[in-house]
Structures are given as C-alpha cells and as structure tokens.
Design an enzyme around this catalytic site. Structure first.
Site, mmCIF file in Angstrom:
data_model
loop_
_atom_site.group_PDB
_atom_site.id
_atom_site.type_symbol
_atom_site.label_atom_id
_atom_site.label_comp_id
_atom_site.label_asym_id
_atom_site.label_seq_id
_atom_site.Cartn_x
_atom_site.Cartn_y
_atom_site.Cartn_z
ATOM 1 N N HIS A 24 -3.676 3.619 -2.762
ATOM 2 C CA HIS A 24 -3.646 4.405 -1.533
ATOM 3 C C HIS A 24 -5.026 5.002 -1.284
ATOM 4 O O HIS A 24 -5.870 5.046 -2.183
ATOM 5 C CB HIS A 24 -2.564 5.502 -1.565
ATOM 6 N N HIS A 27 -1.760 1.622 9.222
ATOM 7 C CA HIS A 27 -1.168 0.303 9.029
ATOM 8 C C HIS A 27 -0.936 -0.412 10.354
ATOM 9 O O HIS A 27 -0.632 0.206 11.369
ATOM 10 C CB HIS A 27 0.149 0.421 8.269
ATOM 11 N N HIS A 49 -7.658 5.237 -4.438
ATOM 12 C CA HIS A 49 -7.129 5.168 -5.802
ATOM 13 C C HIS A 49 -6.316 3.898 -5.991
ATOM 14 O O HIS A 49 -5.548 3.507 -5.108
ATOM 15 C CB HIS A 49 -6.253 6.393 -6.083
ATOM 16 N N ASP A 94 -3.461 1.481 -12.025
ATOM 17 C CA ASP A 94 -3.907 0.679 -13.162
ATOM 18 C C ASP A 94 -2.757 0.156 -14.009
ATOM 19 O O ASP A 94 -2.992 -0.430 -15.076
ATOM 20 C CB ASP A 94 -4.884 1.468 -14.037
ATOM 21 N N CYS A 134 0.840 -1.190 0.000
ATOM 22 C CA CYS A 134 0.000 0.000 0.000
ATOM 23 C C CYS A 134 0.880 1.247 0.000
ATOM 24 O O CYS A 134 1.999 1.237 0.530
ATOM 25 C CB CYS A 134 -0.898 -0.020 1.236
ATOM 26 N N GLU A 147 -7.609 -0.742 1.592
ATOM 27 C CA GLU A 147 -7.696 0.707 1.383
ATOM 28 C C GLU A 147 -8.935 1.292 2.043
ATOM 29 O O GLU A 147 -8.894 2.401 2.587
ATOM 30 C CB GLU A 147 -7.688 1.025 -0.115
ATOM 31 N N ASP A 151 0.016 -30.057 7.581
ATOM 32 C CA ASP A 151 0.186 -31.136 8.554
ATOM 33 C C ASP A 151 1.647 -31.516 8.746
ATOM 34 O O ASP A 151 2.052 -31.938 9.831
ATOM 35 C CB ASP A 151 -0.587 -32.380 8.110
ATOM 36 N N ASP A 166 2.580 -26.945 13.584
ATOM 37 C CA ASP A 166 2.046 -27.861 12.573
ATOM 38 C C ASP A 166 3.161 -28.596 11.850
ATOM 39 O O ASP A 166 2.988 -29.737 11.413
ATOM 40 C CB ASP A 166 1.214 -27.088 11.545
#
Length: 662
Positions: free
Chosen positions: A193, A413, A206, A209, A102, A404, A523, A478
């Site tokens: 952000h 955060h 925003h 892209d 972010c 966001e 496992d 585990d």
C-alpha cells in the site's frame, strides 16, 4: 563439477532442494485427508471475507455491515469489477475477493484521493529504507528505479534517490502490523500500500515481506563466485543430460547449491553459487560476512539462522561464534530452496520427507484443501510438524511498485481492468502504461516536456493501449471458444465470458488472470473436450492448458502438431462434435487433427471452399456449441451458422447483436 571452488565449508548442509514449479510427490500415494497445519492461518468463510473486504475497500462499517448494507455495498463492488450486480456472494464475486491486490481502497475510473492531493513540485526524492531477502539489493534498486520511470516517462516528474535523511517517498518492507496502522495479512491477499502525496507519511510505500518478491516469473537468483559472479541463474538449465529448474548440489560433494547461468552448462561451463548464509549475509553490521555456525545468542547455541530476538520475523545469524561478545550479525539471504510462511521461519525443504506415512520426493498439496504446494523442513513431518509453502512465481516487485508509486503521485484505483492502477494484481510480461493511467497522471501533472507536442488543433493522440468496449466499437475478435461450458471472446490481452450467447458477457478481464503464460495476443483457441484442455495458438507456436495450468513442455512449434513449416500462424481451430476431430484453418486451407492418435489425418490440407459450404477463407474463429447441433464460423463482425449434420448454412448474423447482447 568437483573442480568447482567454494569459500569455506558447509557442515550439515541440507542437500535436498525445493523444485520450482513444485510437482506433486509420489503419484502412487493415496489421497490424504485435509489436516490443520500448525502455524497456518485458517481461511475465512465467504461471509467473513466479504465483510472484511467491503469494510477495507468500500467503507462498509464492520460493526454495522448488516445484510441490507452488505447487499448494497456488494453491488458497488461488483459494478467496480464489471461483475453481474446481484448483491449476492456468488462464485465470481468470491473469486475476485480472493485475488491478490493492493491494500488501498477502490474508487472508480482514475479518480484521486480525497481533495485530489498532488506534489507541488516536479523534483521528487525517494529513499529505500529496507530490503526484502527474496532479491539481491541491486535487483530491488533497479525494480524501484524502473517503476518510477513509468511515471516520469509521461509527466514532468523527475525522481532522484537519496541514501540518508527524510525523502518525499520512503520505501520499506514489513510484515503484519509494521508501524503505520494498516497491517498486512501474511502471504497473498494484500501485497502493498502507499499513501497519497503530503507531509509525514505522504507518499510512503510499503511492501508485504510475507510475499515472495520476484520479477513475476519465479525466483530471481543472482549467483556469487564461480566463473559467472553477479549473473543470474538460467532456469531450466541442462547438466549431464538432465534439466534443472532450481539450484542443485548435484555434482558436488560439499553440499553447496549452484546453477548454470546459460541453458547448456556442458557447452558453456558458466556457473555460480546460489545465495546461502554460508556464503554471505545481507544488511546487519558484518559487511556481508557469512554466518558462523554454531553461534551463541543470549547464552543459547544456534546451528542455523533464527528469528529469536526479533519481532519482524526476519532470519539472522551471528557472523562470529559468540554474538553476545562480538555483537556481529547479518540477515540470512533467501535461497532457491527456502520456504515461505508455515512455521519453519524460511528453512529449506528437505526431501524426501514423510507425511501421514507416505514419502514425498518433492513439493505436494497433500493434506490441504486450497491446493497450495508445501514441503516439510525435516525428514519426518509426522514427528516434527515443521513445514512451509514452496516457492511459486511470486509477485513482480516492478509492477507492484509502479502501481503503488501511482498512489504516491495521487492516483486512486482505476475501474479499467487494463490499467496499471486497477487494484488486482495480474502479471504482464511486456508491460505498457495504459491510456487510462496516462490520462489520470497527466490530469495532475501534465505531459512530459520530452514528448513531442503538436501545435495544431484536434484530439490528443493516444499514447498507451486502450481497453476495448464491445458494444460501442466494431471489434474483430482474435479468438472465440467454449471452454468448460463458458464462451470466451479474446481481443488482445482481454477476454469477455458468458454462458449463454446473446447475454452481455462479463468483462473485460485480463487473459493473464486465467492463462498467465500466454502472449498478449492470440491467433486461435479451442477446447479439446475429450481431455478438457484448452489449446491456444499465437504465431508459430501453441500452448496447452489444463484449467489454468500450462502443460509441461509448452509452448511447442506448430510443426509438432504436424503442420508444415510454411504455416507461420493459424486463423482458427475447433473440435467438431460430429466426428470428434479437430479442424485447423490457415488462409484458404484446413487440416484435420486426430486428438486420440495425436497426429494429423492423411489427405490434408484441403481447400476450405471445396469442403465447407459458403465458409470464407481467412477465418477469425470457429465454435461448435455443445449440444446445439450447430457450428459457428466468425469473420469480421459477422458469423455464419452451420447445421452440423447437413452442413447447410442456416443463418448469417451480427456478432454484436446475437452474441454480445448489445
């Protein structure tokens, strides 16, 4: 397949496809030199990266972030991420800085923005201003709605979408500098952000892209037409006995790309056509009409989508033959063969292509030092130098949006790596909001009125998963394994790692950061040292990894290892340095596996009590530490140390004290 109908014709359509997963091209091609690709952004040096990172996320002034200030700020960053606080640019610190994240700054725990801003109402509106071409609008709408629901499920907040006017939260996609003074940085790096609650840009969110937006598991392709209109491609799918991991034009003579919407096309016959500008466009003013090629724009003829005339980098086309006259246009949808970044404006891969004299039939990392997969967008890169990155798993729009929108509600955060509000992106398949996130948002807005409340006294019940703490809790792991020289401790979706037993391990970290396809809980785990592959068991399946890459064809059922069908889970496994064989434990029995012959040795299973001195049944983990001459058997909060040659038990000790440095 010739009977499949399609609207219109697609003259000159490129038939090759960029295969998701991007396997290497010709295996016989010699190693290529690293070259500078036109349009590529040169990677920053470690020092340049650190200065920019600490300036952006920790307030270290860029012009005065000298060695002393840098060292002090670096320790703050290392503390935030649970790294050794060395103040040095060591490997783990640089690796953390290079992870996608972010764009908002980091503040510890579930702290809030300065002055703790929050909405003074519970009815919040949002508006989606723009869309990414990576996903169809319905998928984007659904991802955002589900992301808001993450927060409304645990608070009194209620979110409603409006389509016009000013909303409390305005949502948009953009590239680089996109109008708010906080530019993005191209593919990877900063993903998105959001602004804190308030007037103006307050709450606005925003998304970069230049990223490939998906639901976290590769391109999401919603088909058009065919007999499955509106359904999603199923990858891989089976056609004529061959599996396809992306859209294909195989079986067609018109060049249109198609996919099956079920695994077995031959059985079910369900198909549709993959997005392409010859089928439809998005947005614009042409009501989804397909591109018309060629079309004229400012006196120039275009035979493919273009970014000319735009400053945002989006590909568009005219939907009539003359845009200058008719002013009709639409944006070109991303296809399952579109490239990302590079210098080809999203044009599709072309296969085969020639690079430095060698021919490639699929995506390759040749010529690159960062290992990223790419392809040429013409038949000859050497002549045309046109290229782009191949699609990968992408980033989950739902998960990034949920993060966001947490900022848009007033959360900062979190230092908890298991929290949604942790700054670094990690894909989580079965997402659940953590207790840290719930505590933070309810500090601001209170609990949801729909949740049942207990009128009695006592501690507030835990609503979400809590990140374990290895020194204050008695954790039963585990799995424990030595992988590539490091010791990893596994608990649910978290790991801790160290080189030396007894040193406090680094962590917790998310398992998905290293092995993203694994389920939330394993496992057993071991490393096959002969091939340096990590093998994980969960339920009745197992996974094999080379480094962080899942081997093709996995997960596989336990029966393919030679285990009987009644074994539905494995307790522990390890490769024994004494004979190079792998031992697999389940209940009171064990099996021995030959890594060279890839099959179980005869004479097994045997009872643990008959072959291993003082070793209990139902183990949790086993580790043979490289070069130590000892194997370690773990059960509960204790371990038993075994001398490999004599098989004598030489010590029983506490995991917390002797292994975790508590």
């Amino acid at each position: 397949m010739e009977a499949l109908g399609a609207r219109g014709a697609l003259a000159g359509f490129l038939r090759a496809l960029c295969v998701l997963g991007c396997l290497l091209g010709r295996a016989t091609a010699p190693p290529s030199p690293v070259i500078k690709f036109p349009g590529d952004v040169a990677p920053k040096t470690d020092k340049e990266l650190a200065v920019q990172y600490l300036n952006t996320f920790y307030g270290c002034p860029k012009d005065s972030c000298n060695l002393f200030v840098l060292k002090d700020t670096l320790k703050k960053m290392q503390k935030f991420f649970g790294l050794p606080q060395t103040g040095e640019l060591d490997q783990s610190t640089i690796e953390t800085m290079r992870k996608p994240r972010c764009g908002n700054p980091d503040v510890a725990n579930y702290n809030f923005f300065p002055r703790k801003p929050k909405w003074d109402k519970n009815q919040i509106t949002y508006r989606i201003i723009g869309y990414t071409p990576d996903l169809d609008p319905e998928t984007v709408d659904d991802a955002f709605a589900r992301a808001f629901q993450v927060w409304s499920n645990v608070t009194p907040l209620r979110f409603s979408r409006i389509h016009d006017g000013e909303a409390d939260i305005m949502i948009n996609f953009g590239r680089w500098e996109h109008g708010d003074g906080y530019p993005f940085d191209g593919k990877d790096g900063l993903l998105a952000h959001a602004f804190a609650p308030g007037t103006g840009v307050g709450g606005d969110s925003h998304f970069d892209d230049d990223e490939l937006w998906t639901l976290g598991e590769g391109q999401v392709v919603r088909v058009k037409y065919g007999n499955a209109d509106g359904e999603y491609c199923k990858f891989p799918f089976l056609f004529n006995g061959k599996e396809y991991t992306s859209c294909t034009d195989t079986g067609r003579s018109d060049g249109f790309l198609w996919c099956s919407t079920t695994y077995n096309f031959e059985k079910d016959g369900k198909y549709g056509f993959c997005p392409h500008e010859a089928l439809f466009t998005m947005g614009g003013n042409a009501d989804g009409q397909p591109c018309k090629f060629p079309f004229r724009f400012q006196g120039t003829s275009y035979s493919s989508c273009t970014t000319e005339g735009r400053t945002d980098g989006y590909r568009w086309c005219g939907t009539t033959e003359d845009y200058d006259r008719d002013k009709k246009y639409g944006f070109c949808p991303e296809t399952a063969m579109s490239t990302i970044g590079g210098n080809s404006e999203g044009a599709p891969c072309v296969f085969p292509f020639t690079f430095l004299g060698n021919k490639y039939e699929s995506c390759t990392s040749a010529g690159r030092s960062d290992g990223k997969m790419w392809c040429a967008t013409s038949t000859n890169y050497d002549d045309d130098r046109k290229w782009g990155f191949c699609p990968d798993q992408g980033y989950s729009l739902f998960l990034v949006a949920a993060h966001e929108f947490g900022h848009a509600m007033g959360l900062e955060h979190s230092q908890d790596p298991g929290a949604l509000m942790a700054p670094i992106y990690t894909y989580t398949k079965n997402f659940r909001l953590s207790q840290d996130d719930i505590k933070g948002i309810q500090e601001l807005y209170g609990a949801s009125p729909d949740a049942g409340t207990d009128a009695g006294t006592g501690p507030t019940p835990t609503l979400g998963p809590v990140t374990p703490e290895i020194c204050t809790q008695d954790i039963v792991f585990d799995g424990i394994a030595q992988i590539r020289g490091e010791i990893f401790f596994f608990k649910d979706r978290f790991i801790w790692r160290t080189v030396t037993p007894g040193d406090k391990p680094m962590g917790p970290l998310l398992v998905a950061t290293f092995w993203p396809e694994l389920p939330e809980k394993i496992d057993a785990v071991y490393e096959a040292p002969q091939e340096e592959k990590a093998v994980f068991f969960a339920g009745n399946e197992y996974w094999v990894y080379s480094a962080s890459t899942l081997e093709r064809g996995y997960p596989k059922p336990l029966t393919s290892l030679g285990l009987p069908p009644d074994v539905q889970r494995v307790d522990a496994a390890f490769n024994w340095s004494k004979n190079k064989k792998t031992y697999i434990f389940a209940g009171d029995k064990f099996w021995r596996y030959n890594e060279v012959k890839k099959k179980m040795d005869p004479g097994f299973p045997r009872l643990i009590a008959d072959a291993w001195n003082a070793i209990p049944d139902h183990l949790d983990a086993v580790v043979d530490l490289q070069g130590s001459g000892h194997s370690y058997f773990f059960k509960g909060t204790y371990y038993l140390k075994l001398e490999n040659q004599s098989l004598k038990s030489v010590k029983v000790g506490s995991i917390k004290t002797d292994w975790l440095g508590c």
